[in-house]
Design an enzyme around this catalytic site. Structure first.
Site, PDB file in Angstrom:
ATOM      1  N   ASP A 170       0.819  -1.245   0.156  1.00  0.00           N
ATOM      2  CA  ASP A 170      -0.105  -0.030   0.048  1.00  0.00           C
ATOM      3  C   ASP A 170       0.740   1.223  -0.089  1.00  0.00           C
ATOM      4  OD1 ASP A 170      -2.869   0.965   0.550  1.00  0.00           O
ATOM      5  OD2 ASP A 170      -1.776   2.161   2.057  1.00  0.00           O
ATOM      6  N   ASN A 177      -2.421  12.602  -3.913  1.00  0.00           N
ATOM      7  CA  ASN A 177      -3.578  12.810  -4.746  1.00  0.00           C
ATOM      8  C   ASN A 177      -3.881  14.304  -4.676  1.00  0.00           C
ATOM      9  OD1 ASN A 177      -3.912  11.367  -6.686  1.00  0.00           O
ATOM     10  ND2 ASN A 177      -5.058   9.834  -5.808  1.00  0.00           N
ATOM     11  N   HIS A 237      -4.830  14.407  -9.453  1.00  0.00           N
ATOM     12  CA  HIS A 237      -5.010  12.806  -9.910  1.00  0.00           C
ATOM     13  C   HIS A 237      -4.131  12.387 -10.982  1.00  0.00           C
ATOM     14  CE1 HIS A 237      -8.240  12.126  -6.965  1.00  0.00           C
ATOM     15  NE2 HIS A 237      -8.521  13.202  -7.115  1.00  0.00           N
ATOM     16  N   ASP A 262      -2.001   9.087 -10.843  1.00  0.00           N
ATOM     17  CA  ASP A 262      -1.852   7.974 -11.952  1.00  0.00           C
ATOM     18  C   ASP A 262      -0.551   7.835 -12.332  1.00  0.00           C
ATOM     19  OD1 ASP A 262      -4.667   7.838 -11.596  1.00  0.00           O
ATOM     20  OD2 ASP A 262      -5.110   8.736 -13.325  1.00  0.00           O
ATOM     21  N   GLU A 305      -4.552   2.300  -4.660  1.00  0.00           N
ATOM     22  CA  GLU A 305      -3.126   2.368  -4.518  1.00  0.00           C
ATOM     23  C   GLU A 305      -2.410   1.094  -3.748  1.00  0.00           C
ATOM     24  OE1 GLU A 305      -4.703   4.554  -0.695  1.00  0.00           O
ATOM     25  OE2 GLU A 305      -5.357   3.968  -2.771  1.00  0.00           O
ATOM     26  N   ARG A 345      13.875  -5.803   0.075  1.00  0.00           N
ATOM     27  CA  ARG A 345      14.552  -5.409  -1.359  1.00  0.00           C
ATOM     28  C   ARG A 345      13.707  -4.373  -1.919  1.00  0.00           C
ATOM     29  NH1 ARG A 345      13.372  -8.683  -6.168  1.00  0.00           N
ATOM     30  NH2 ARG A 345      14.755  -8.041  -7.996  1.00  0.00           N
TER      31      ARG A 345
END
Length: 308
Positions: A182, A190, A195, A199, A226, A246
């Protein structure tokens, strides 16, 4: 039209090829049936003209082999001096499309070739149409399995792969890992950047995850919003933890700006990890619930970390 002519009599082969070339056809000559097994695959004929009586393999047996070997139907016309009805019947049953008795009348041969040329044109059109349909089906299948924004696999495809992983890993007594990711404070990202920029950020994250997990059986999917999921086959818990570290280190080095993050002025990720033993967990919904709990733990522990 590309015609493959097979006849062991040199003069008959030569005279017939001259007649065919005069009416505009490309002709490849063979003196025996054995040669066709090498020739047919790269010459790709539209029509085969074949003698029945040949020294190495007769035309009827050769036709049976062609029909077994090649899915695409290539018209075959037999050229033979045999006039017995039972031989003609065997030739057609074996897969022949027509039967001409030697010596072949020029007008009859030209008419038969013209008919086969029409069939070849229709076959080509049909083949091209089938290719177009297959390409369209592939595009539709890709669209059905792909997230339109990031190009990653979507949740529909992921659900299918999780079930597949459960079955395969249970059968082979192996474990696999699922990582849920997440983006920290993405709503604030945003709100601040807009937006369109949001994106672009999600697409960049998707591309980076694809680079990190590029093995044949690695699955990188967008779970929604997300959230992303990494599915790693034949992987144990320790290996999964190493992959989480990683991911964290990779995005730290990328240093993607996030001015409104409460952690840092760069973008960070929270990760939840579970190692799935198919002998214990057999339901994909349980897997999603468990990894979601681990992701919540990572967020509760301050974000920009992973929990397992």
């Amino acid at each position: 039209m590309k015609i493959l002519l097979i006849d062991d009599v040199y003069l008959e082969r030569l005279h017939l090829s001259i007649r065919l070339k005069k009416i505009g056809h490309e002709v490849s000559l063979l003196s025996s049936g054995i040669e066709i097994k090498e020739k047919i695959e790269y010459f790709e004929p539209d029509l085969i003209l074949m003698d029945i009586n040949m020294p190495d393999i007769n035309g009827i047996d050769l036709t049976k082999w062609i029909r077994r070997k090649f899915k695409d139907w290539i018209p075959i016309i037999f050229l033979s001096s045999y006039q017995q009805p039972n031989i003609i019947e065997k030739a057609i049953i074996a897969g022949g499309d027509d039967y001409l008795i030697k010596p072949v009348n020029r007008t009859v041969l030209a008419s038969k070739i013209l008919a086969m040329e029409r069939i070849a044109i229709m076959r080509t059109k049909l083949k091209n149409k089938n290719i177009q349909i297959e390409e369209m089906n592939n595009r539709l299948q890709k669209q059905a399995n792909e997230d339109p924004l990031t190009g990653l696999f979507n949740r529909r495809f992921l659900n299918h792969k999780v079930v597949e992983f459960l079955n395969i890993h249970e059968r082979n007594q192996l474990t696999f890992v699922l990582i849920m990711i997440d983006v920290d404070y993405f709503k604030k990202y945003n709100d601040f950047y807009g937006h369109i920029k949001g994106d672009q950020c999600l697409t960049q994250i998707a591309n980076e995850l694809n680079l990190l997990f590029s093995r044949k059986d690695d699955i990188v999917a967008r779970f929604g919003g997300e959230e992303f999921i990494i599915l790693l086959g034949n992987t144990n818990l320790e290996q999964g933890i190493n992959q989480c570290q990683r991911i964290k280190e990779h995005f730290r080095k990328l240093n993607i700006s996030h001015e409104k993050s409460f952690l840092d002025k760069r973008l960070t990720l929270s990760q939840g990890l579970i190692c799935v033993d198919p002998n214990i967990i057999i339901d994909s919904n349980i897997i999603y619930n468990l990894v979601d709990i681990k992701l919540y733990e990572a967020k509760k522990n301050g974000r920009n970390t992973y929990a397992y």
